[in-house]
Design a protein around this motif. Structure first.
Motif, PDB file in Angstrom:
ATOM      1  N   PRO A 137       7.523  10.193  -9.714  1.00 13.98           N
ATOM      2  CA  PRO A 137       7.153   8.797 -10.002  1.00 13.98           C
ATOM      3  C   PRO A 137       6.197   8.622 -11.185  1.00 13.98           C
ATOM      4  CG  PRO A 137       7.127   9.172  -7.642  1.00 13.98           C
ATOM      5  CD  PRO A 137       7.324  10.509  -8.284  1.00 13.98           C
ATOM      6  N   VAL A 138       5.469   9.687 -11.561  1.00 17.45           N
ATOM      7  CA  VAL A 138       4.545   9.545 -12.694  1.00 17.45           C
ATOM      8  C   VAL A 138       5.004  10.380 -13.882  1.00 17.45           C
ATOM      9  CG1 VAL A 138       2.541   8.950 -11.301  1.00 17.45           C
ATOM     10  CG2 VAL A 138       3.043  11.352 -11.741  1.00 17.45           C
ATOM     11  N   ALA A 139       6.240  10.890 -13.854  1.00 16.87           N
ATOM     12  CA  ALA A 139       6.768  11.661 -14.977  1.00 16.87           C
ATOM     13  C   ALA A 139       7.437  10.723 -15.966  1.00 16.87           C
ATOM     14  CB  ALA A 139       7.750  12.717 -14.475  1.00 16.87           C
ATOM     15  N   VAL A 261      -2.677  -2.470  -2.347  1.00 17.90           N
ATOM     16  CA  VAL A 261      -2.242  -2.780  -3.708  1.00 17.90           C
ATOM     17  C   VAL A 261      -1.707  -4.207  -3.720  1.00 17.90           C
ATOM     18  CG1 VAL A 261      -0.616  -2.219  -5.547  1.00 17.90           C
ATOM     19  CG2 VAL A 261      -1.721  -0.386  -4.262  1.00 17.90           C
ATOM     20  N   ARG A 262      -2.266  -5.007  -4.609  1.00 21.46           N
ATOM     21  CA  ARG A 262      -1.830  -6.406  -4.737  1.00 21.46           C
ATOM     22  C   ARG A 262      -1.805  -6.769  -6.214  1.00 21.46           C
ATOM     23  NH1 ARG A 262      -2.021 -11.124  -1.344  1.00 21.46           N
ATOM     24  NH2 ARG A 262      -2.144 -13.024  -2.581  1.00 21.46           N
ATOM     25  N   ASP A 263      -0.690  -7.324  -6.670  1.00 17.92           N
ATOM     26  CA  ASP A 263      -0.524  -7.706  -8.076  1.00 17.92           C
ATOM     27  C   ASP A 263      -0.729  -6.526  -9.018  1.00 17.92           C
ATOM     28  OD1 ASP A 263      -0.107 -10.344  -7.231  1.00 17.92           O
ATOM     29  OD2 ASP A 263      -2.264 -10.782  -7.300  1.00 17.92           O
ATOM     30  N   GLY A 264      -0.391  -5.330  -8.548  1.00 16.92           N
ATOM     31  CA  GLY A 264      -0.489  -4.156  -9.400  1.00 16.92           C
ATOM     32  C   GLY A 264      -1.862  -3.524  -9.463  1.00 16.92           C
ATOM     33  N   TRP A 265      -2.846  -4.076  -8.743  1.00 19.90           N
ATOM     34  CA  TRP A 265      -4.200  -3.528  -8.714  1.00 19.90           C
ATOM     35  C   TRP A 265      -4.492  -2.988  -7.310  1.00 19.90           C
ATOM     36  CZ3 TRP A 265      -6.711  -3.641 -13.389  1.00 19.90           C
ATOM     37  CH2 TRP A 265      -6.246  -4.554 -14.339  1.00 19.90           C
ATOM     38  N   VAL A 266      -5.458  -2.093  -7.226  1.00 19.18           N
ATOM     39  CA  VAL A 266      -5.889  -1.560  -5.939  1.00 19.18           C
ATOM     40  C   VAL A 266      -7.162  -2.283  -5.526  1.00 19.18           C
ATOM     41  CG1 VAL A 266      -6.592   0.487  -4.658  1.00 19.18           C
ATOM     42  CG2 VAL A 266      -4.896   0.699  -6.478  1.00 19.18           C
ATOM     43  N   TRP A 267      -7.197  -2.741  -4.275  1.00 23.34           N
ATOM     44  CA  TRP A 267      -8.323  -3.523  -3.773  1.00 23.34           C
ATOM     45  C   TRP A 267      -8.832  -2.931  -2.456  1.00 23.34           C
ATOM     46  CZ3 TRP A 267      -9.573  -7.870  -6.774  1.00 23.34           C
ATOM     47  CH2 TRP A 267      -8.610  -8.283  -7.683  1.00 23.34           C
ATOM     48  N   ALA A 292       1.718  13.988  -2.055  1.00 21.93           N
ATOM     49  CA  ALA A 292       2.928  13.576  -1.343  1.00 21.93           C
ATOM     50  C   ALA A 292       2.656  12.505  -0.300  1.00 21.93           C
ATOM     51  CB  ALA A 292       3.569  14.796  -0.677  1.00 21.93           C
ATOM     52  N   TYR A 293       1.415  12.422   0.177  1.00 16.20           N
ATOM     53  CA  TYR A 293       1.061  11.471   1.236  1.00 16.20           C
ATOM     54  C   TYR A 293       0.382  10.216   0.685  1.00 16.20           C
ATOM     55  CZ  TYR A 293       2.018  15.304   4.452  1.00 16.20           C
ATOM     56  OH  TYR A 293       2.626  16.323   5.143  1.00 16.20           O
ATOM     57  N   CYS A 294       0.286  10.087  -0.638  1.00 18.31           N
ATOM     58  CA  CYS A 294      -0.520   9.004  -1.212  1.00 18.31           C
ATOM     59  C   CYS A 294       0.192   7.663  -1.290  1.00 18.31           C
ATOM     60  CB  CYS A 294      -0.997   9.404  -2.624  1.00 18.31           C
ATOM     61  SG  CYS A 294      -2.427  10.506  -2.612  1.00 18.31           S
ATOM     62  N   ASP A 295       1.523   7.680  -1.276  1.00 14.69           N
ATOM     63  CA  ASP A 295       2.250   6.421  -1.426  1.00 14.69           C
ATOM     64  C   ASP A 295       3.518   6.472  -0.579  1.00 14.69           C
ATOM     65  OD1 ASP A 295       3.585   4.138  -2.139  1.00 14.69           O
ATOM     66  OD2 ASP A 295       3.424   4.443  -4.297  1.00 14.69           O
ATOM     67  N   PRO A 296       3.537   5.801   0.568  1.00 13.97           N
ATOM     68  CA  PRO A 296       4.736   5.846   1.418  1.00 13.97           C
ATOM     69  C   PRO A 296       5.934   5.120   0.824  1.00 13.97           C
ATOM     70  CG  PRO A 296       3.100   4.335   2.315  1.00 13.97           C
ATOM     71  CD  PRO A 296       2.444   5.041   1.181  1.00 13.97           C
ATOM     72  N   LEU A 297       5.735   4.324  -0.229  1.00 15.38           N
ATOM     73  CA  LEU A 297       6.861   3.636  -0.845  1.00 15.38           C
ATOM     74  C   LEU A 297       7.670   4.562  -1.746  1.00 15.38           C
ATOM     75  CD1 LEU A 297       5.580   0.080  -1.831  1.00 15.38           C
ATOM     76  CD2 LEU A 297       7.106   0.727   0.027  1.00 15.38           C
ATOM     77  N   GLU A 298       6.997   5.426  -2.505  1.00 19.59           N
ATOM     78  CA  GLU A 298       7.705   6.248  -3.484  1.00 19.59           C
ATOM     79  C   GLU A 298       7.601   7.742  -3.210  1.00 19.59           C
ATOM     80  OE1 GLU A 298       7.660   5.123  -7.624  1.00 19.59           O
ATOM     81  OE2 GLU A 298       6.322   3.455  -7.184  1.00 19.59           O
ATOM     82  N   LEU A 299       6.761   8.144  -2.282  1.00 17.98           N
ATOM     83  CA  LEU A 299       6.613   9.568  -1.993  1.00 17.98           C
ATOM     84  C   LEU A 299       7.042   9.808  -0.547  1.00 17.98           C
ATOM     85  CD1 LEU A 299       3.302   9.960  -4.012  1.00 17.98           C
ATOM     86  CD2 LEU A 299       5.563  10.826  -4.645  1.00 17.98           C
ATOM     87  N   ARG A 300       6.185  10.306   0.307  1.00 16.21           N
ATOM     88  CA  ARG A 300       6.592  10.550   1.703  1.00 16.21           C
ATOM     89  C   ARG A 300       6.574   9.249   2.495  1.00 16.21           C
ATOM     90  NH1 ARG A 300       5.431  16.129   4.625  1.00 16.21           N
ATOM     91  NH2 ARG A 300       6.083  14.733   6.308  1.00 16.21           N
ATOM     92  N   ALA A 301       7.742   8.848   2.962  1.00 11.47           N
ATOM     93  CA  ALA A 301       7.840   7.565   3.666  1.00 11.47           C
ATOM     94  C   ALA A 301       7.153   7.588   5.016  1.00 11.47           C
ATOM     95  CB  ALA A 301       9.303   7.180   3.843  1.00 11.47           C
ATOM     96  N   ASP A 302       6.930   8.782   5.592  1.00  7.33           N
ATOM     97  CA  ASP A 302       6.309   8.856   6.917  1.00  7.33           C
ATOM     98  C   ASP A 302       4.789   8.983   6.843  1.00  7.33           C
ATOM     99  OD1 ASP A 302       6.299  11.360   5.794  1.00  7.33           O
ATOM    100  OD2 ASP A 302       6.769  12.421   7.650  1.00  7.33           O
ATOM    101  N   SER A 303       4.231   8.870   5.651  1.00  6.67           N
ATOM    102  CA  SER A 303       2.782   9.034   5.504  1.00  6.67           C
ATOM    103  C   SER A 303       2.030   7.817   6.023  1.00  6.67           C
ATOM    104  CB  SER A 303       2.418   9.251   4.030  1.00  6.67           C
ATOM    105  OG  SER A 303       1.015   9.231   3.861  1.00  6.67           O
ATOM    106  N   LEU A 310       0.674   2.594  -4.623  1.00  8.15           N
ATOM    107  CA  LEU A 310      -0.312   3.262  -5.472  1.00  8.15           C
ATOM    108  C   LEU A 310       0.324   3.837  -6.737  1.00  8.15           C
ATOM    109  CD1 LEU A 310      -3.218   4.236  -5.873  1.00  8.15           C
ATOM    110  CD2 LEU A 310      -2.636   6.284  -4.559  1.00  8.15           C
ATOM    111  N   SER A 311       1.538   4.391  -6.618  1.00 10.53           N
ATOM    112  CA  SER A 311       2.201   4.973  -7.790  1.00 10.53           C
ATOM    113  C   SER A 311       2.403   3.930  -8.882  1.00 10.53           C
ATOM    114  CB  SER A 311       3.552   5.578  -7.383  1.00 10.53           C
ATOM    115  OG  SER A 311       3.390   6.572  -6.407  1.00 10.53           O
ATOM    116  N   GLU A 312       2.762   2.723  -8.491  1.00  6.89           N
ATOM    117  CA  GLU A 312       2.975   1.658  -9.470  1.00  6.89           C
ATOM    118  C   GLU A 312       1.653   1.286 -10.159  1.00  6.89           C
ATOM    119  OE1 GLU A 312       4.746  -1.242 -11.814  1.00  6.89           O
ATOM    120  OE2 GLU A 312       5.575   0.461 -10.702  1.00  6.89           O
TER     121      GLU A 312
END
Length: 830
Positions: A137-139, A261-267, A292-303, A310-312
């Motif tokens: 996701p960050v490559a 994460v809201r509107d692309g920012w972390v709060w 792998a556990y930092c973003d359940p949307l793009e990395l591990r879904a079970d995290s 966060l990746s976005e």
């Protein structure tokens, strides 16, 4: 000096090849120890045993532990004999560590950018793209950072010639810096003369530099960056290390559920989310959660440890992760054979710190060497999977191991087990043996260069499965005028005061810490009162027990049930059984858990409370004498009372107010429970007097009552003192007034919230109630008092729930998209 050789293991032929950290081959002390010999040799075995005992006590007082996988929390082990390195010996290591960190940083930039290392086949693509640490996701160019590696750690070991070799690189979430600082703090206390006269580098400037580096790493145009440490939680292996770092740097320790994460920012997620919009933006996150556990949307879904989206936010450059999501790809032993060529390609330099000899099985020649040594049962070779723990293949037969290598050769490496240097380890009988030693060094990007910590964390083990023992690392200065850590000037932090808000989860932990602290204290006082009454009665439990004793025992039974008719066994269970709901042991265990969750907010003195309690429990377990129960309970109560002094010195923020709110709500409940157990049944005047005295003693109000009522003992007076007296800190009225003050100061309070309305009703009900009516007796029982106390108890629990709903809840728990029904998915997209 009296023992030129330190035997490691007489059964091992390679002993002679091991490098000794203290004694040279000629039997003389090494240069680093020669400068300290006069002071070190003045310590007798008795002195060293004293130092060893003090270390154990200091570490327990600080609550230092390490969560070993599969074994739970283990006490941190620190050897009183440090690893000492002189200035000349450190200089070469310092340059090598700085170069290695710069190389790893350049590799991250290349692997997630132009990928020249892969394109020109300097590093095989299978090693990188087949490693689970490569974060796709960050490559991409939008996520590229100039210096993605801010903090790294390097595990090292010496070979037989005393040369350092890298055993592993730690770039994902490098841990141990807090443990190293704690080791130094303890050693400076137990060996002050040796520490002061040793002329060694202090560690404090390094933490100041780390704080400055974090502030400067924030995204551009952020003048006052908000920085947090993202933790997996209190069950993390290095929970203490994370909390120490948060305390040392003055940063909040948060969990994934605290952020959004809201509107692309972390709060920071506010209480009442999502109805309430967040207001505190996070700019820098020190990541202690694996990528792998930092973003359940793009990395591990079970995290459940990360932050959805966060990746976005990283790709948009709106938050800086330390270290970045893709840094884990460098913790790859398969890279080691290629680092020399990578260093020449990226930096134009020769690699100064060699890695432990490693062979990648994706290469046919290397694979042949590894398979041959596996078939021969070579004990000096370890086979590893490139992205799994070091010991994941232990126990496999050579045939099974060879079959696995053939199935996916690119995922396996063979690595030599170096004859690690040996260092002496102290125990109660003296220097028992020398053990193999590894050394973890830390490197920070400060300004435009990488600066290794002058010091670190050394570890010795008696065996592969043995509990590790650590050593403080003392690096001596070349001259007394040398600046500590080589940092003479550090960029100052931005002026002004910063008051980060606390996450709802942290507020909940503090509220329950207050409740459990009060519950434990009241239970311990009740146990002591019951023990005293039983001792005065002088007989076993039965129908002959006096009313005073029976009331106190009934109160304990009301709170925790009854496990045994033997009073000694019952009291011991109430004190020690952490798995028994309602017991003092259970309350103390839950208190510890709640406080572990907000360790970054608490003084170090907090953990002395638990250290004293643990010692009292150990003393009780070791003795079967009945008098030990009361003695241990008294020591536990004294420790709990000292917690008042710790919390009294906290800043008056929302966290402190939640502790106090929880404490006073629980005290009100405990008063109701005590009155329920003691005053509902009417007795004759003499027996009532005994019961009332027992209730007043257990509620710590007997002295006040005697002074105020001059020996008179009436039910109405006791009810007035414990229910409506605004000046008695143990009364319900006093506690409700304190609750009102603390709730009113909370940001989410408006004066008309449900919690405040319930509090209004409780206070009004209490003031309007006629005490004479409550004290009235019908058919030998005070029915009005029973109804009143039951009503107040229910309303207090409702008040607790309302406080939680208003101040602690932050939206529904995370749910995997795969678990949502189709209609829910459509609503979410809408």
């Amino acid at each position: 000096m009296s023992q030129p050789t330190l035997p490691f293991d007489a059964s091992v032929d390679a002993v002679a090849a091991r490098y000794d950290e203290v004694v040279g081959a000629d039997g003389a002390l090494r240069p680093a120890w020669k400068t300290m010999a006069s002071l070190a040799l003045s310590l007798s075995p008795q002195d060293m045993n004293r130092v060893d005992d003090e270390i154990t006590r200091f570490l327990a007082d600080d609550g230092v532990s390490y969560m070993r996988p599969g074994t739970g929390a283990q006490p941190w082990q620190l050897d009183p004999m440090p690893l000492v390195i002189d200035a000349a010996g450190w200089a070469r290591l310092d340059v090598g560590l700085a170069q290695r960190a710069e190389l790893l940083n350049a590799m991250l930039v290349d692997l997630y950018g132009p990928q020249t290392l892969l394109r020109e086949k300097i590093v095989p693509a299978a090693i990188v793209l087949g490693h689970t640490g490569f974060a796709r996701p960050v490559a991409r160019p939008s996520a590229r950072e100039v210096d993605p590696l801010l903090l790294s750690a390097t595990d090292l070991g010496r070979d037989a010639d005393g040369e350092w070799h890298v055993l592993a690189d730690r770039t994902q979430a490098p841990s141990g810096l807090g443990f190293a600082a704690e080791n130094r703090r303890v050693m400076s206390q137990v060996l002050p003369d040796l520490y002061q006269e040793g002329n060694l580098h202090r560690m404090d400037p390094y933490f100041t530099a780390l704080r400055a580096a974090l502030l400067s790493s924030a995204p551009e145009q952020v003048e006052d960056p908000r920085i947090v440490i993202l933790s997996p939680g209190t069950l993390s292996e290095t929970a203490f290390d994370q909390a120490f770092l948060a305390n040392a740097l003055g940063l909040p320790l948060v969990q994934g559920s605290d952020l959004v994460v809201r509107d692309g920012w972390v709060w920071m997620k506010p209480a009442g989310w999502p109805a309430r919009r967040p207001s505190e933006r996070i700019d820098v996150i020190i990541r202690r959660v694996d990528a792998a556990y930092c973003d359940p949307l793009e990395l591990r879904a079970d995290s459940r440890l990360g932050i959805a989206g966060l990746s976005e936010a990283v790709r948009r450059g709106r938050v800086r992760l330390v270290n970045g999501l893709g840094a884990g790809v460098l913790e790859n032993p398969a890279l080691m054979p290629f680092l020399g060529a990578a260093c020449e390609h990226l930096l134009g330099e020769q690699l100064r710190l060699p890695s432990a000899p490693t062979w990648w099985c994706g290469n046919a020649d290397d694979r042949g060497q590894v398979l041959a040594r596996v078939s021969a049962g070579d004990p000096s070779l370890i086979v590893r999977i490139m992205d799994e723990p070091r010991r994941s293949l232990i126990g496999l037969s050579p045939a099974e191991l060879i079959a696995r290598i053939h199935s996916a050769p690119h995922r396996y490496v063979g690595q030599d087990l170096l004859p690690l240097s040996q260092a002496p380890v102290w125990n109660s009988t003296g220097i028992a043996s020398a053990m193999p030693m590894t050394f973890r060094a830390f490197t920070l990007r400060y300004g435009s260069a990488y600066r290794p910590l002058i010091g670190g964390l050394a570890t010795v083990r008696a065996g592969a499965d043995a509990t590790p023992t650590t050593k403080d690392v003392w690096v001596l200065k070349a001259a007394e005028t040398d600046a500590d850590q080589g940092l003479s000037e550090i960029v100052p932090a931005p002026a002004g005061r910063s008051i980060p808000s606390l996450a709802p989860r942290a507020l909940a932990d503090m509220f329950w810490a207050g409740r459990y602290a009060e519950r434990a204290e009241d239970l311990l006082r009740l146990i002591l009162s019951a023990q005293t009454a039983l001792d005065q009665h002088g007989g076993p439990l039965g129908d002959s027990v006096d009313d005073r004793t029976r009331v106190l025992l009934n109160a304990l039974s009301l709170l925790a049930g009854t496990r045994s008719l033997d009073p000694e066994a019952e009291f011991r269970s109430l004190l020690m059984d952490a798995g028994r709901p309602g017991s003092a042991g259970h309350a103390i265990a839950r208190l510890r858990e709640a406080m572990e969750g907000v360790r970054d907010q608490l003084s170090g003195d907090t953990w002395r409370v638990f250290a004293h309690i643990d010692r009292a429990v150990r003393s009780l377990r070791s003795s079967a004498h009945p008098h030990r129960t009361a003695e241990s309970a008294g020591r536990m109560l004294a420790a709990m009372l000292s917690l008042y002094g710790v919390t009294a010195n906290m800043i008056r923020d929302t966290g402190w107010r939640m502790i106090e709110a929880g404490r006073h709500l629980e005290r009100s409940l405990q008063v109701c429970h005590l009155l329920t157990a003691g005053l509902l049944d009417a007795r004759n005047a003499r027996r009532d007097r005994d019961v009332l005295e027992a209730v007043l003693t257990a509620s710590e109000s007997i002295v006040t009552h005697r002074r105020r009522y001059r020996g008179s003992m009436r039910v109405e007076d006791v009810l007035d003192l414990l229910l409506r007296d605004q000046d008695n800190p143990r009364s319900v009225a006093f506690c409700l007034a304190e609750l009102r003050t603390h709730l009113a100061a909370m940001p989410a309070s408006t004066g008309s919230t449900r919690a405040e309305r319930l509090l209004d009703h409780l206070e009004t009900r209490l003031q309007e109630t006629e005490l004479t009516e409550l004290a009235g007796v019908t058919a030998g029982r005070r029915e009005h008092l029973a109804e009143f106390l039951a009503e107040v108890s229910v309303q207090l629990e409702q008040l607790s729930d309302a406080i939680g709903h208003l101040h602690f809840e932050s939206g529904p728990p995370a749910v995997s998209i795969a678990d949502l029904a189709l209609i829910e998915l459509m609503e979410a997209r809408a």
